[in-house]
Motif scaffolding. Structure first.
Motif, short mmCIF file in Angstrom:
data_model
loop_
_atom_site.label_atom_id
_atom_site.label_comp_id
_atom_site.label_asym_id
_atom_site.label_seq_id
_atom_site.Cartn_x
_atom_site.Cartn_y
_atom_site.Cartn_z
N LYS A 73 59.59 37.49 43.27
CA LYS A 73 60.83 38.25 43.23
C LYS A 73 60.67 39.68 42.71
O LYS A 73 61.57 40.50 42.89
N ASP A 74 59.52 39.97 42.09
CA ASP A 74 59.34 41.27 41.44
C ASP A 74 58.31 42.12 42.19
O ASP A 74 57.12 41.81 42.17
N PRO A 75 58.74 43.21 42.84
CA PRO A 75 57.79 44.07 43.58
C PRO A 75 56.71 44.66 42.68
O PRO A 75 55.57 44.85 43.12
N ALA A 76 57.07 44.97 41.41
CA ALA A 76 56.08 45.55 40.50
C ALA A 76 54.94 44.57 40.22
O ALA A 76 53.77 44.96 40.16
N SER A 77 55.28 43.30 40.06
CA SER A 77 54.25 42.29 39.83
C SER A 77 53.35 42.15 41.06
O SER A 77 52.13 42.05 40.94
N ARG A 78 53.97 42.13 42.25
CA ARG A 78 53.18 42.01 43.48
C ARG A 78 52.27 43.22 43.66
O ARG A 78 51.12 43.07 44.08
N ARG A 79 52.76 44.39 43.30
CA ARG A 79 51.95 45.60 43.46
C ARG A 79 50.76 45.57 42.49
O ARG A 79 49.65 45.98 42.85
N PHE A 80 50.97 45.09 41.28
CA PHE A 80 49.88 45.02 40.31
C PHE A 80 48.84 44.00 40.74
O PHE A 80 47.63 44.24 40.65
N ILE A 81 49.29 42.85 41.27
CA ILE A 81 48.35 41.86 41.78
C ILE A 81 47.55 42.44 42.94
O ILE A 81 46.33 42.25 43.04
N ALA A 82 48.24 43.19 43.82
CA ALA A 82 47.55 43.84 44.94
C ALA A 82 46.53 44.84 44.44
O ALA A 82 45.43 44.96 45.00
N ALA A 83 46.86 45.57 43.38
CA ALA A 83 45.93 46.55 42.81
C ALA A 83 44.67 45.87 42.30
O ALA A 83 43.54 46.37 42.49
N ILE A 84 44.82 44.72 41.66
CA ILE A 84 43.67 43.98 41.16
C ILE A 84 42.80 43.50 42.32
O ILE A 84 41.57 43.63 42.29
N ILE A 85 43.44 42.96 43.35
CA ILE A 85 42.68 42.47 44.51
C ILE A 85 41.91 43.61 45.17
O ILE A 85 40.72 43.49 45.50
N ILE A 86 42.59 44.74 45.37
CA ILE A 86 41.94 45.90 45.99
C ILE A 86 40.78 46.39 45.13
O ILE A 86 39.73 46.78 45.64
N GLY A 87 40.95 46.35 43.81
CA GLY A 87 39.90 46.81 42.92
C GLY A 87 38.67 45.92 42.92
O GLY A 87 37.55 46.37 42.61
N VAL A 88 38.84 44.66 43.29
CA VAL A 88 37.73 43.71 43.28
C VAL A 88 36.92 43.75 44.57
O VAL A 88 35.71 43.49 44.57
N VAL A 89 37.57 44.10 45.67
CA VAL A 89 36.95 43.99 47.00
C VAL A 89 35.61 44.71 47.13
O VAL A 89 34.64 44.13 47.65
N PRO A 90 35.46 45.98 46.67
CA PRO A 90 34.17 46.65 46.87
C PRO A 90 33.00 45.92 46.23
O PRO A 90 31.93 45.78 46.86
N ALA A 91 33.18 45.42 45.01
CA ALA A 91 32.08 44.71 44.34
C ALA A 91 31.76 43.41 45.05
O ALA A 91 30.59 43.00 45.13
N VAL A 92 32.78 42.74 45.59
CA VAL A 92 32.55 41.49 46.31
C VAL A 92 31.70 41.74 47.57
O VAL A 92 30.70 41.06 47.82
N ILE A 93 32.10 42.73 48.35
CA ILE A 93 31.40 43.02 49.60
C ILE A 93 29.95 43.43 49.34
O ILE A 93 29.01 42.89 49.93
N ILE A 94 29.78 44.39 48.44
CA ILE A 94 28.43 44.89 48.16
C ILE A 94 27.59 43.83 47.44
O ILE A 94 26.39 43.67 47.70
N GLY A 95 28.23 43.09 46.53
CA GLY A 95 27.51 42.07 45.79
C GLY A 95 26.96 40.97 46.68
O GLY A 95 25.82 40.53 46.51
N VAL A 96 27.75 40.52 47.64
CA VAL A 96 27.28 39.49 48.57
C VAL A 96 26.19 40.05 49.49
O VAL A 96 25.16 39.41 49.71
#
Length: 268
Positions: A73-96
């Motif tokens: 129900k809270d756009p701010a919470s969804r945006r913060f979760i999205a920010a965390i996911i986006i921040g993790v993606v580069p390390a996941v791709i390069i790490g694998v």
């Protein structure tokens, strides 16, 4: 020194250094090198991170649960979760993609680790002394672009000695986040990043683990959990009061001492 005691020492080092910008992996590999401790594929050093992961999840459980239940129900919470996911993606791709190279080449170079400790310390020291008006003071307000750039910085920390928290904090400071929010965003990125690294390394090395390995990893896990809880609970207030200079100086001292010891006792 018996292996069980080394495992406890390394676990304590993991917990004490994982969430501060000094490179827990660098410290573990250097101490293990000088103590003559070797794990299959350097798996011990990654798997005991589970203790630190559970420590930070336990400390941040209330906030994590709040994010999950308010997200629908809270756009701010969804945006913060999205920010965390986006921040993790580069390390996941390069790490694998670079996993084998990182584990078999970079992890086996104590000279590289000492050098990156020193360079990272100098950069952190310089940034900590810069005066600027912060754009962000609340970790939940980071833009998605800011999160992505910090995530790219985190990916650089796949080089041992750089420090995952150090790289993300440097990225945050360069993007004009205040010291506390830069450190806290590093915490939030740590949870999925470290959990992913743990799961992937376990998958890659499951057939190489033995019951003896499990015992040592268990000791390291417990030591890492206990020490990490104390660090997570106190580090944000410490950073607010003292900044990152103490950590920068520590990095430079450890890196320089390591180079001296490597010159005296070269790898065989």
């Amino acid at each position: 020194m018996p292996d069980w005691l080394i495992a406890i020492v390394l676990g304590l080092i993991e917990g004490l250094t994982e969430f501060i910008p000094v490179s827990s992996t660098g410290h573990l590999l250097l101490v293990g090198h000088f103590l003559g401790f070797n794990s299959t594929g350097n798996t011990f050093e990654v798997l005991i991170q589970l203790g630190a992961i559970l420590a930070i999840i336990s400390v941040y459980f209330t906030r994590l649960w709040s994010l999950l239940i308010t997200a629908p129900k809270d756009p701010a919470s969804r945006r913060f979760i999205a920010a965390i996911i986006i921040g993790v993606v580069p390390a996941v791709i390069i790490g694998v993609a670079a996993h084998d190279f990182i584990k078999t080449v970079l992890y086996e170079s104590p000279t590289l680790i000492c050098t990156t400790l020193i360079i990272g310390g100098i950069i952190l020291l310089a940034l900590d002394r810069m005066k600027f008006q912060p754009r962000y003071t609340d970790v939940t307000q980071f833009s998605l672009k800011t999160a992505l750039i910090i995530g790219l910085c985190q990916a650089v920390a796949l080089i041992p000695g750089v420090s995952r928290s150090g790289a993300t904090i440097v990225g945050g400071l360069l993007l004009k986040c205040d010291k506390r929010s830069a450190a806290e965003f590093s915490f939030f990125l740590a949870m999925p990043t470290m959990a992913g690294a743990f799961a992937y390394d376990l998958y890659k090395n499951l057939d190489q683990l033995s019951l003896d390995d499990a015992g040592l990893i268990g000791l390291g896990f417990i030591a890492a959990f206990v020490s990490a809880v104390f660090v997570v609970r106190g580090v944000l207030n410490f950073v607010t009061r003292h900044g990152f200079t103490p950590f920068a100086i520590w990095r430079i001292v450890v890196g320089a001492a390591g180079l001296v010891l490597l010159a005296i006792f070269p790898a065989r």
